[in-house]
Motif scaffolding. Structure first.
Motif, PDB file in Angstrom:
ATOM      1  N   ILE A  97      29.083  35.196  45.110  1.00 15.32           N
ATOM      2  CA  ILE A  97      30.324  35.210  45.725  1.00 15.32           C
ATOM      3  C   ILE A  97      31.064  36.482  46.165  1.00 15.32           C
ATOM      4  N   GLY A  98      31.793  36.443  47.383  1.00 15.41           N
ATOM      5  CA  GLY A  98      32.316  37.408  48.042  1.00 15.41           C
ATOM      6  C   GLY A  98      33.053  38.653  47.270  1.00 15.41           C
ATOM      7  N   ARG A  99      32.676  39.750  47.640  1.00  9.66           N
ATOM      8  CA  ARG A  99      33.066  40.998  47.220  1.00  9.66           C
ATOM      9  C   ARG A  99      34.651  41.154  46.591  1.00  9.66           C
ATOM     10  N   PHE A 100      35.260  40.522  47.739  1.00 10.55           N
ATOM     11  CA  PHE A 100      36.570  40.896  47.694  1.00 10.55           C
ATOM     12  C   PHE A 100      37.519  39.737  47.215  1.00 10.55           C
ATOM     13  N   GLU A 101      36.802  38.679  46.606  1.00 10.72           N
ATOM     14  CA  GLU A 101      37.261  37.528  46.228  1.00 10.72           C
ATOM     15  C   GLU A 101      38.145  38.026  44.802  1.00 10.72           C
ATOM     16  N   LYS A 102      39.426  37.736  44.842  1.00  7.08           N
ATOM     17  CA  LYS A 102      39.963  38.298  43.546  1.00  7.08           C
ATOM     18  C   LYS A 102      39.979  37.168  42.525  1.00  7.08           C
ATOM     19  N   SER A 103      39.514  37.499  41.507  1.00  2.00           N
ATOM     20  CA  SER A 103      38.947  36.654  40.468  1.00  2.00           C
ATOM     21  C   SER A 103      39.653  36.876  39.211  1.00  2.00           C
ATOM     22  N   THR A 104      40.144  38.443  38.937  1.00  2.00           N
ATOM     23  CA  THR A 104      40.998  38.745  37.715  1.00  2.00           C
ATOM     24  C   THR A 104      42.312  38.306  37.907  1.00  2.00           C
ATOM     25  N   GLY A 105      42.879  37.439  36.712  1.00  2.00           N
ATOM     26  CA  GLY A 105      44.296  37.227  36.704  1.00  2.00           C
ATOM     27  C   GLY A 105      44.482  35.775  37.001  1.00  2.00           C
ATOM     28  N   ILE A 106      43.477  35.229  37.269  1.00  2.00           N
ATOM     29  CA  ILE A 106      43.857  33.813  37.880  1.00  2.00           C
ATOM     30  C   ILE A 106      43.686  32.658  36.530  1.00  2.00           C
ATOM     31  N   CYS A 107      44.657  31.922  36.189  1.00  2.00           N
ATOM     32  CA  CYS A 107      44.803  31.382  35.024  1.00  2.00           C
ATOM     33  C   CYS A 107      43.632  30.225  35.163  1.00  2.00           C
ATOM     34  N   SER A 108      42.778  30.048  33.947  1.00  2.00           N
ATOM     35  CA  SER A 108      41.922  29.065  33.853  1.00  2.00           C
ATOM     36  C   SER A 108      42.183  27.898  33.941  1.00  2.00           C
ATOM     37  N   GLU A 109      43.498  27.448  33.312  1.00  2.00           N
ATOM     38  CA  GLU A 109      43.916  26.068  33.052  1.00  2.00           C
ATOM     39  C   GLU A 109      44.474  25.673  34.495  1.00  2.00           C
ATOM     40  N   CYS A 110      45.402  26.384  35.207  1.00  2.00           N
ATOM     41  CA  CYS A 110      45.988  25.899  36.451  1.00  2.00           C
ATOM     42  C   CYS A 110      45.821  26.525  37.736  1.00  2.00           C
ATOM     43  N   GLY A 111      45.049  27.925  37.672  1.00  2.00           N
ATOM     44  CA  GLY A 111      44.940  28.337  38.814  1.00  2.00           C
ATOM     45  C   GLY A 111      46.038  29.359  39.482  1.00  2.00           C
ATOM     46  N   GLN A 112      47.020  29.466  38.385  1.00  2.00           N
ATOM     47  CA  GLN A 112      48.209  30.703  38.900  1.00  2.00           C
ATOM     48  C   GLN A 112      47.602  31.987  38.873  1.00  2.00           C
ATOM     49  N   ARG A 113      48.109  32.751  39.814  1.00  2.00           N
ATOM     50  CA  ARG A 113      47.566  34.039  39.986  1.00  2.00           C
ATOM     51  C   ARG A 113      48.500  35.027  39.320  1.00  2.00           C
ATOM     52  N   HIS A 114      48.123  36.067  38.796  1.00  2.00           N
ATOM     53  CA  HIS A 114      48.762  37.014  37.968  1.00  2.00           C
ATOM     54  C   HIS A 114      48.251  38.582  38.269  1.00  2.00           C
ATOM     55  N   VAL A 115      49.040  39.386  38.454  1.00  2.00           N
ATOM     56  CA  VAL A 115      48.753  40.886  38.722  1.00  2.00           C
ATOM     57  C   VAL A 115      48.715  41.462  37.319  1.00  2.00           C
ATOM     58  N   LEU A 116      47.300  41.986  36.984  1.00  2.00           N
ATOM     59  CA  LEU A 116      47.203  42.330  35.893  1.00  2.00           C
ATOM     60  C   LEU A 116      46.697  43.999  35.775  1.00  2.00           C
ATOM     61  N   THR A 117      46.984  44.693  34.853  1.00  2.00           N
ATOM     62  CA  THR A 117      46.512  46.032  34.783  1.00  2.00           C
ATOM     63  C   THR A 117      45.108  46.193  33.925  1.00  2.00           C
ATOM     64  N   LEU A 118      44.150  47.285  34.184  1.00  2.00           N
ATOM     65  CA  LEU A 118      42.975  47.206  33.121  1.00  2.00           C
ATOM     66  C   LEU A 118      43.517  47.009  31.719  1.00  2.00           C
ATOM     67  N   ASN A 119      44.391  47.404  31.416  1.00  2.00           N
ATOM     68  CA  ASN A 119      44.731  47.279  29.900  1.00  2.00           C
ATOM     69  C   ASN A 119      45.068  45.865  29.501  1.00  2.00           C
ATOM     70  N   ASP A 120      45.521  44.979  30.462  1.00  2.00           N
ATOM     71  CA  ASP A 120      45.872  43.635  30.038  1.00  2.00           C
ATOM     72  C   ASP A 120      44.511  42.979  29.694  1.00  2.00           C
ATOM     73  N   ARG A 121      44.243  42.928  28.370  1.00  2.00           N
ATOM     74  CA  ARG A 121      42.888  42.397  27.980  1.00  2.00           C
ATOM     75  C   ARG A 121      43.112  40.917  27.824  1.00  2.00           C
TER      76      ARG A 121
END
Ligand SMILES: [Zn+2]
Length: 191
Positions: A97-121
């Motif tokens: 899948i595409g290089r710039f597809e934003k996958s981090t921070g998407i809720c796996s239950e409802c798909g809501q997007r979040h802005v996370l830092t690298l420290n947010d495990r």
């Protein structure tokens, strides 16, 4: 490291410089062999355990900036390449899948997007409240994006377990024959 500093102290081209240089090269060779071995084992495991492989095309240069030396050697890229090779060899489905597809921070239950830092495990979804691992949620998002891509490309009808697929095909065939039978019945009396 220590050897690098030693090398810097030696006169370039001298015997002692050459000796230190050789020791550094030997060490680097050992590390890259271990890395290749690790990449081979990991890709073998990935290919053995899955029939459909979906990889995110990582922006490695951007990751280097964040993680420094950990990703600088691009082991993940090596694992991706080896997995692709092994998957194709065994007739399995490989998809990127595409290089710039934003996958981090998407809720796996409802798909809501979040802005996370690298420290947010881990994070809690702001919409549905689901508490989840950042990496696992990202992996699920990559998997579903890949599934949609594959469906759109018409490669497979749907990514479902074999047992479920069998059942839905059976149901379809049954409904189809019922419909045929029904229409025949309808046309017969009129004739
Ligand atoms: Zn959510």
């Amino acid at each position: 490291n220590q050897l690098q500093r030693q090398l810097a102290r030696r006169t370039k081209g001298s015997n002692r410089w050459l000796k230190t240089k050789q020791r550094i090269n030997k060490l680097h060779g050992k590390i890259s062999r271990q890395r290749l071995d690790f990449a081979h084992k990991t890709s073998r495991q990935i290919t053995n355990e899955n029939d459909i492989l979906v990889f995110e095309d990582l922006n490695v240069k951007a990751m280097q900036k964040f993680n420094g030396s950990m990703v600088a050697d691009n082991v993940m890229g090596l694992i991706t390449q080896l997995s692709k090779y092994k998957a194709e060899l065994e007739g399995k489905l490989y998809h990127e899948i595409g290089r710039f597809e934003k996958s981090t921070g998407i809720c796996s239950e409802c798909g809501q997007r979040h802005v996370l830092t690298l420290n947010d495990r881990r994070f809690t979804c702001t919409a549905c409240g689901a508490y989840q691992s950042r990496d696992l949620a990202a992996a699920k998002s990559i998997a579903s994006t890949g599934e949609l891509d594959i469906i759109a490309a018409g490669i497979v009808a749907r990514v479902t377990p074999a047992s479920q697929q069998k059942q839905s095909v059976k149901t379809k065939a049954f409904e189809l024959s019922k419909l045929d039978f029904g229409s025949e019945k309808k046309t017969q009396p009129s004739c």
